[in-house]
Scaffold this motif. Structure first.
Motif, PDB file in Angstrom:
ATOM      1  N   VAL A   1       0.845  -1.202   0.000  1.00  0.00           N
ATOM      2  CA  VAL A   1       0.000   0.000   0.000  1.00  0.00           C
ATOM      3  C   VAL A   1       0.881   1.253   0.000  1.00  0.00           C
ATOM      4  CG1 VAL A   1      -1.706   1.340   1.286  1.00  0.00           C
ATOM      5  CG2 VAL A   1      -1.921  -1.145   1.151  1.00  0.00           C
ATOM      6  N   THR A   2       0.645   2.122  -0.978  1.00  0.00           N
ATOM      7  CA  THR A   2       1.441   3.335  -1.140  1.00  0.00           C
ATOM      8  C   THR A   2       1.278   4.277   0.056  1.00  0.00           C
ATOM      9  OG1 THR A   2       1.117   3.180  -3.541  1.00  0.00           O
ATOM     10  CG2 THR A   2       1.926   5.276  -2.690  1.00  0.00           C
ATOM     11  N   GLY A   3       2.391   4.784   0.539  1.00  0.00           N
ATOM     12  CA  GLY A   3       2.345   5.767   1.623  1.00  0.00           C
ATOM     13  C   GLY A   3       2.195   5.176   3.006  1.00  0.00           C
ATOM     14  N   GLN A   4       2.095   3.863   3.107  1.00  0.00           N
ATOM     15  CA  GLN A   4       1.991   3.212   4.410  1.00  0.00           C
ATOM     16  C   GLN A   4       3.082   2.151   4.528  1.00  0.00           C
ATOM     17  OE1 GLN A   4      -2.009   1.960   5.471  1.00  0.00           O
ATOM     18  NE2 GLN A   4      -2.932   3.479   4.108  1.00  0.00           N
ATOM     19  N   LYS A   5       3.482   1.886   5.738  1.00  0.00           N
ATOM     20  CA  LYS A   5       4.579   0.938   5.942  1.00  0.00           C
ATOM     21  C   LYS A   5       4.117  -0.240   6.800  1.00  0.00           C
ATOM     22  CE  LYS A   5       8.213   4.418   5.386  1.00  0.00           C
ATOM     23  NZ  LYS A   5       9.398   5.090   6.007  1.00  0.00           N
ATOM     24  N   TRP A   6       3.325  -1.100   6.166  1.00  0.00           N
ATOM     25  CA  TRP A   6       2.864  -2.296   6.849  1.00  0.00           C
ATOM     26  C   TRP A   6       3.917  -3.391   6.719  1.00  0.00           C
ATOM     27  CZ3 TRP A   6      -1.577  -2.493   9.640  1.00  0.00           C
ATOM     28  CH2 TRP A   6      -2.547  -1.512   9.405  1.00  0.00           C
ATOM     29  N   THR A   7       4.048  -4.162   7.771  1.00  0.00           N
ATOM     30  CA  THR A   7       4.914  -5.337   7.725  1.00  0.00           C
ATOM     31  C   THR A   7       4.151  -6.516   8.315  1.00  0.00           C
ATOM     32  OG1 THR A   7       6.909  -3.995   7.981  1.00  0.00           O
ATOM     33  CG2 THR A   7       7.111  -6.361   8.413  1.00  0.00           C
ATOM     34  N   GLY A   8       3.983  -7.562   7.526  1.00  0.00           N
ATOM     35  CA  GLY A   8       3.266  -8.733   8.005  1.00  0.00           C
ATOM     36  C   GLY A   8       4.222  -9.833   8.414  1.00  0.00           C
ATOM     37  N   SER A   9       3.826 -10.630   9.372  1.00  0.00           N
ATOM     38  CA  SER A   9       4.651 -11.768   9.787  1.00  0.00           C
ATOM     39  C   SER A   9       3.728 -12.924  10.158  1.00  0.00           C
ATOM     40  CB  SER A   9       5.550 -11.394  10.968  1.00  0.00           C
ATOM     41  OG  SER A   9       4.753 -10.994  12.077  1.00  0.00           O
ATOM     42  N   TRP A  10       4.255 -14.123  10.075  1.00  0.00           N
ATOM     43  CA  TRP A  10       3.476 -15.310  10.370  1.00  0.00           C
ATOM     44  C   TRP A  10       3.639 -15.718  11.813  1.00  0.00           C
ATOM     45  CZ3 TRP A  10       0.152 -16.543   6.688  1.00  0.00           C
ATOM     46  CH2 TRP A  10       0.439 -16.187   5.367  1.00  0.00           C
ATOM     47  N   THR A  11       2.572 -16.166  12.406  1.00  0.00           N
ATOM     48  CA  THR A  11       2.633 -16.655  13.778  1.00  0.00           C
ATOM     49  C   THR A  11       1.675 -17.836  13.907  1.00  0.00           C
ATOM     50  OG1 THR A  11       2.464 -16.010  16.105  1.00  0.00           O
ATOM     51  CG2 THR A  11       0.756 -15.163  14.624  1.00  0.00           C
ATOM     52  N   SER A  12       1.719 -18.477  15.017  1.00  0.00           N
ATOM     53  CA  SER A  12       0.794 -19.607  15.247  1.00  0.00           C
ATOM     54  C   SER A  12       0.143 -19.443  16.605  1.00  0.00           C
ATOM     55  CB  SER A  12       1.542 -20.942  15.171  1.00  0.00           C
ATOM     56  OG  SER A  12       2.602 -20.975  16.112  1.00  0.00           O
ATOM     57  N   ALA A  13      -1.102 -19.878  16.692  1.00  0.00           N
ATOM     58  CA  ALA A  13      -1.836 -19.748  17.938  1.00  0.00           C
ATOM     59  C   ALA A  13      -1.463 -20.903  18.883  1.00  0.00           C
ATOM     60  CB  ALA A  13      -3.330 -19.759  17.673  1.00  0.00           C
ATOM     61  N   THR A  14      -1.223 -20.554  20.128  1.00  0.00           N
ATOM     62  CA  THR A  14      -0.890 -21.568  21.125  1.00  0.00           C
ATOM     63  C   THR A  14      -2.075 -21.782  22.035  1.00  0.00           C
ATOM     64  OG1 THR A  14       1.419 -20.848  21.065  1.00  0.00           O
ATOM     65  CG2 THR A  14       0.737 -22.233  22.917  1.00  0.00           C
ATOM     66  N   PRO A  15      -2.662 -22.960  22.044  1.00  0.00           N
ATOM     67  CA  PRO A  15      -3.831 -23.183  22.940  1.00  0.00           C
ATOM     68  C   PRO A  15      -3.428 -23.090  24.399  1.00  0.00           C
ATOM     69  CG  PRO A  15      -3.039 -25.242  21.990  1.00  0.00           C
ATOM     70  CD  PRO A  15      -2.268 -24.169  21.306  1.00  0.00           C
ATOM     71  N   LYS A  16      -4.340 -22.544  25.206  1.00  0.00           N
ATOM     72  CA  LYS A  16      -4.041 -22.410  26.651  1.00  0.00           C
ATOM     73  C   LYS A  16      -4.261 -23.745  27.357  1.00  0.00           C
ATOM     74  CE  LYS A  16      -5.206 -17.493  26.943  1.00  0.00           C
ATOM     75  NZ  LYS A  16      -6.057 -16.462  27.581  1.00  0.00           N
TER      76      LYS A  16
END
Length: 237
Positions: free
Chosen positions: A222-237
């Protein structure tokens, strides 16, 4: 169980095979189904059609539909065009199955706009499936006609249908070929994509990996914005 041949047969060879299987009235249908199930070469199926045409002087709707299924699944889009001309010229109308197959095949080619026409014809008789809409939407996006893509997407939603994730994926991946006359503004496209994210949130739809990857790539571009995505995983409680 009918065993299909491993090579194209002559009319005489097909006749002999038919006789060995008891001269079944549905020999052609059963054999075409067997050819499809075994992933046979297109030329073998074409030789069967030639035999049936010589034997009976015509090709039934059901046989052509089975052959069409084989062509579409095998990616033989050029042959699909020929079947389309034959069926259009021989029968007053097409059923849901044939229409869906033609939409899928035409959408993969430079003749994708004809898929739009077929879709409009389908709408006069019954409600197209989300897959029908998705095939044409993906084609429109690929060829830079975002206006058509979003118009069809709105129709899909208005009819109460749920889009397939592949359809959203095509919209997020965006346009590969820019056509200024047919493309909506970048800001409008941006807002429409945010609308998809809201739809997913409101309906508790979680993106599969392929779609999530496309969403991540879009945010980061997206122009003019600085997004950075990363992968994660959900840990059940």
């Amino acid at each position: 169980k009918v065993q299909p041949p491993e090579r194209p047969l002559s009319a005489a060879e097909w006749r002999k095979l038919k006789e060995s299987l008891g001269n079944s009235q549905r020999f052609d249908i059963q054999m075409m189904c067997a050819l499809f199930a075994s992933g046979a070469e297109l030329d073998i199926a074409k030789s069967l059609l030639s035999f049936v045409a010589m034997e009976t002087g015509t090709l039934s709707y059901e046989l052509l539909l089975r052959y069409l299924t084989l062509c579409v699944s095998g990616g033989h889009d050029g042959e699909v065009f020929d079947v389309y001309d034959i069926m259009r010229g021989s029968f007053p109308s097409l059923d849901t199955g044939a229409s869906s197959l033609f939409i899928k095949s035409f959408s993969r080619t430079a003749r994708w706009r004809e898929a739009v026409s077929i879709l409009h014809e389908v709408k006069k008789v019954f409600t197209p499936s989300p897959r029908n809409y998705g095939d044409v939407i993906s084609a429109a996006m690929l060829h830079g006609d975002t206006t058509t893509a979003w118009t069809l997407y709105d129709e899909l939603i208005e009819k109460g249908l749920r889009p397939h994730q592949e359809t959203w994926d095509a919209l997020f991946k965006g346009v590969r070929e820019t056509n200024a006359a047919e493309a909506m503004s970048q800001s409008e496209h941006h807002e429409r994509l945010l609308g998809i994210l809201l739809y997913m949130r409101n309906n508790q739809i979680y993106p599969q990996h392929r779609l999530a990857s496309s969403i991540k790539t879009w945010f980061e571009s997206v122009t003019g914005q600085k997004w950075t995505g990363s992968w994660t995983s959900a840990t059940p409680k």
